[in-house]
Motif scaffolding. Structure first.
Motif, PDB file in Angstrom:
ATOM      1  N   UNK A 205       9.940   7.344  -2.282  1.00 50.09           N
ATOM      2  CA  UNK A 205      10.129   6.492  -1.114  1.00 50.09           C
ATOM      3  C   UNK A 205      10.192   7.342   0.158  1.00 50.09           C
ATOM      4  N   UNK A 206      10.976   8.416   0.130  1.00 44.97           N
ATOM      5  CA  UNK A 206      11.107   9.280   1.303  1.00 44.97           C
ATOM      6  C   UNK A 206       9.779   9.928   1.670  1.00 44.97           C
ATOM      7  N   UNK A 207       9.027  10.347   0.665  1.00 48.71           N
ATOM      8  CA  UNK A 207       7.722  10.957   0.936  1.00 48.71           C
ATOM      9  C   UNK A 207       6.748   9.942   1.513  1.00 48.71           C
ATOM     10  N   UNK A 208       6.820   8.707   1.039  1.00 49.63           N
ATOM     11  CA  UNK A 208       5.998   7.655   1.633  1.00 49.63           C
ATOM     12  C   UNK A 208       6.339   7.470   3.110  1.00 49.63           C
ATOM     13  N   UNK A 209       7.619   7.469   3.419  1.00 48.22           N
ATOM     14  CA  UNK A 209       8.034   7.308   4.808  1.00 48.22           C
ATOM     15  C   UNK A 209       7.636   8.518   5.646  1.00 48.22           C
ATOM     16  N   UNK A 210       7.724   9.698   5.063  1.00 50.33           N
ATOM     17  CA  UNK A 210       7.331  10.906   5.778  1.00 50.33           C
ATOM     18  C   UNK A 210       5.869  10.896   6.164  1.00 50.33           C
ATOM     19  N   UNK A 211       5.063  10.208   5.378  1.00 49.78           N
ATOM     20  CA  UNK A 211       3.635  10.114   5.673  1.00 49.78           C
ATOM     21  C   UNK A 211       3.411   9.378   6.992  1.00 49.78           C
ATOM     22  N   UNK A 212       4.340   8.486   7.357  1.00 48.72           N
ATOM     23  CA  UNK A 212       4.184   7.731   8.590  1.00 48.72           C
ATOM     24  C   UNK A 212       4.695   8.442   9.822  1.00 48.72           C
ATOM     25  N   UNK A 213       5.507   9.484   9.634  1.00 50.06           N
ATOM     26  CA  UNK A 213       6.093  10.184  10.771  1.00 50.06           C
ATOM     27  C   UNK A 213       5.032  10.883  11.607  1.00 50.06           C
ATOM     28  N   UNK A 214       5.212  10.844  12.925  1.00 48.08           N
ATOM     29  CA  UNK A 214       4.341  11.605  13.804  1.00 48.08           C
ATOM     30  C   UNK A 214       4.638  13.085  13.649  1.00 48.08           C
ATOM     31  N   UNK A 215       3.653  13.928  13.965  1.00 47.92           N
ATOM     32  CA  UNK A 215       3.791  15.366  13.808  1.00 47.92           C
ATOM     33  C   UNK A 215       4.900  15.902  14.712  1.00 47.92           C
TER      34      UNK A 215
ATOM     35  N   UNK B 140      14.913   9.186  -2.842  1.00 44.86           N
ATOM     36  CA  UNK B 140      14.326   9.825  -4.029  1.00 44.86           C
ATOM     37  C   UNK B 140      13.654   8.843  -4.996  1.00 44.86           C
ATOM     38  N   UNK B 141      13.798   7.557  -4.764  1.00 39.49           N
ATOM     39  CA  UNK B 141      13.312   6.570  -5.735  1.00 39.49           C
ATOM     40  C   UNK B 141      11.787   6.569  -5.846  1.00 39.49           C
ATOM     41  N   UNK B 142      11.327   6.235  -7.045  1.00 38.81           N
ATOM     42  CA  UNK B 142       9.908   5.994  -7.300  1.00 38.81           C
ATOM     43  C   UNK B 142       9.582   4.587  -6.797  1.00 38.81           C
ATOM     44  N   UNK B 143       8.510   4.392  -5.991  1.00 42.86           N
ATOM     45  CA  UNK B 143       8.180   3.055  -5.508  1.00 42.86           C
ATOM     46  C   UNK B 143       8.022   2.026  -6.622  1.00 42.86           C
ATOM     47  N   UNK B 144       7.645   2.479  -7.842  1.00 43.14           N
ATOM     48  CA  UNK B 144       7.453   1.552  -8.951  1.00 43.14           C
ATOM     49  C   UNK B 144       8.760   0.900  -9.386  1.00 43.14           C
ATOM     50  N   UNK B 145       9.892   1.489  -9.014  1.00 43.59           N
ATOM     51  CA  UNK B 145      11.190   0.931  -9.409  1.00 43.59           C
ATOM     52  C   UNK B 145      11.724  -0.075  -8.390  1.00 43.59           C
ATOM     53  N   UNK B 146      11.010  -0.295  -7.305  1.00 39.25           N
ATOM     54  CA  UNK B 146      11.481  -1.182  -6.254  1.00 39.25           C
ATOM     55  C   UNK B 146      11.035  -2.621  -6.496  1.00 39.25           C
ATOM     56  N   UNK B 147      11.825  -3.549  -6.011  1.00 34.00           N
ATOM     57  CA  UNK B 147      11.436  -4.957  -6.044  1.00 34.00           C
ATOM     58  C   UNK B 147      10.386  -5.215  -4.969  1.00 34.00           C
ATOM     59  N   UNK B 148       9.786  -6.403  -5.002  1.00 36.22           N
ATOM     60  CA  UNK B 148       8.786  -6.746  -4.003  1.00 36.22           C
ATOM     61  C   UNK B 148       9.340  -6.717  -2.591  1.00 36.22           C
TER      62      UNK B 148
ATOM     63  N   UNK C  26       0.815  -1.214   0.000  1.00 38.66           N
ATOM     64  CA  UNK C  26       0.000   0.000   0.000  1.00 38.66           C
ATOM     65  C   UNK C  26       0.856   1.275   0.000  1.00 38.66           C
ATOM     66  N   UNK C  27       1.890   1.307  -0.832  1.00 34.72           N
ATOM     67  CA  UNK C  27       2.683   2.518  -0.983  1.00 34.72           C
ATOM     68  C   UNK C  27       1.965   3.480  -1.929  1.00 34.72           C
ATOM     69  N   UNK C  28       2.110   4.773  -1.671  1.00 34.57           N
ATOM     70  CA  UNK C  28       1.482   5.773  -2.528  1.00 34.57           C
ATOM     71  C   UNK C  28       2.308   5.926  -3.798  1.00 34.57           C
ATOM     72  N   UNK C  29       1.731   5.614  -4.976  1.00 38.88           N
ATOM     73  CA  UNK C  29       2.522   5.602  -6.213  1.00 38.88           C
ATOM     74  C   UNK C  29       2.988   6.984  -6.654  1.00 38.88           C
ATOM     75  N   UNK C  30       2.305   8.049  -6.221  1.00 37.58           N
ATOM     76  CA  UNK C  30       2.655   9.405  -6.654  1.00 37.58           C
ATOM     77  C   UNK C  30       3.682  10.056  -5.749  1.00 37.58           C
ATOM     78  N   UNK C  31       4.142   9.329  -4.714  1.00 31.63           N
ATOM     79  CA  UNK C  31       5.132   9.859  -3.785  1.00 31.63           C
ATOM     80  C   UNK C  31       6.430   9.074  -3.895  1.00 31.63           C
TER      81      UNK C  31
END
Length: 213
Positions: free
Chosen positions: A94-104, A129-137, A87-92
């Motif tokens: 890798x770092x932005x996906x992780x930032x979404x999980x950070x507490x305020x 900086x990687x696009x999640x689509x470029x990652x392996x499973x 359930x990674x956000x495809x438009x973000x």
């Protein structure tokens, strides 16, 4: 009491018991819940995070490190949930996906430092900086785990997170998950006895009956 304390938790639907559980899961222990598809395993996890549809009735008490959680909103329970789908956000990135999980809180630099540190811990240093689509499973599974842990949960629920991985990768990711969650109480839902054996803790069915592997 520290850890996850579950007292006489029962989930019913239309008068039929879907799951029952009484357990104390201290920090560092994994309780495995095993059963076939449709047996109530995921229903149990949904009850613990407060995400059950209204047609379900939940009774019992759940406390986390001495704090009652059943009356709290999902985001206030401090219970992380890792699914079999990443359930990674495809438009973000890798770092932005992780930032979404950070507490305020914290400056931008502090937040990026935490993200970079977590990427290093999961063996993906420099992947921000990687696009999640470029990652392996396997890499996607690591990022999903990292995002869950960056939210600083006090307990972790695992809903068959290894099910879509091949056998070699499954063992590798499973080892990583248990290592990173070693200070948390963990509930693992699985239908695979090997997962439960690797977890090393008690094993029950969704009705709370002990199982022998």
């Amino acid at each position: 009491m520290s850890g996850l304390q579950i007292d006489a938790l029962q989930i019913d639907r239309a008068g039929i018991a879907m799951a029952r559980l009484t357990a104390h899961i201290p920090r560092g222990q994994v309780l495995s819940v095993m059963g076939p598809s449709g047996s109530g395993k995921s229903t149990l996890l949904a009850a613990l995070i407060g995400a059950l549809p209204p047609e379900f009735t939940v009774t019992g008490r759940v406390s986390l490190n001495g704090r009652a959680v059943m009356g709290l909103a999902t985001q206030d329970r401090r219970i992380g949930l890792l699914y079999q789908d990443d359930v990674l956000f495809p438009h973000l990135s890798v770092a932005q996906n992780l930032g979404f999980g950070l507490r305020a809180g914290g400056s931008k630099a502090e937040r990026m430092a935490r993200i970079d540190s977590m990427l290093a811990r999961i063996g993906l240093a420099g992947y921000g900086p990687r696009d999640p689509a470029t990652l392996s499973g396997g890499q996607r599974a690591r990022v999903a785990l990292a995002r869950t842990l960056l939210a600083e949960p006090e307990a972790l629920l695992l809903d068959e997170p290894f099910a879509r991985l091949d056998q070699a990768l499954r063992a590798q990711i499973r080892e990583l998950v248990f290592a990173l969650a070693k200070d948390l109480p963990v509930i693992l839902v699985t239908h695979d006895p090997e997962d439960a054996r690797a977890a090393g803790g008690p094993v029950v069915d969704p009705m709370g009956s002990p199982l022998a592997l």
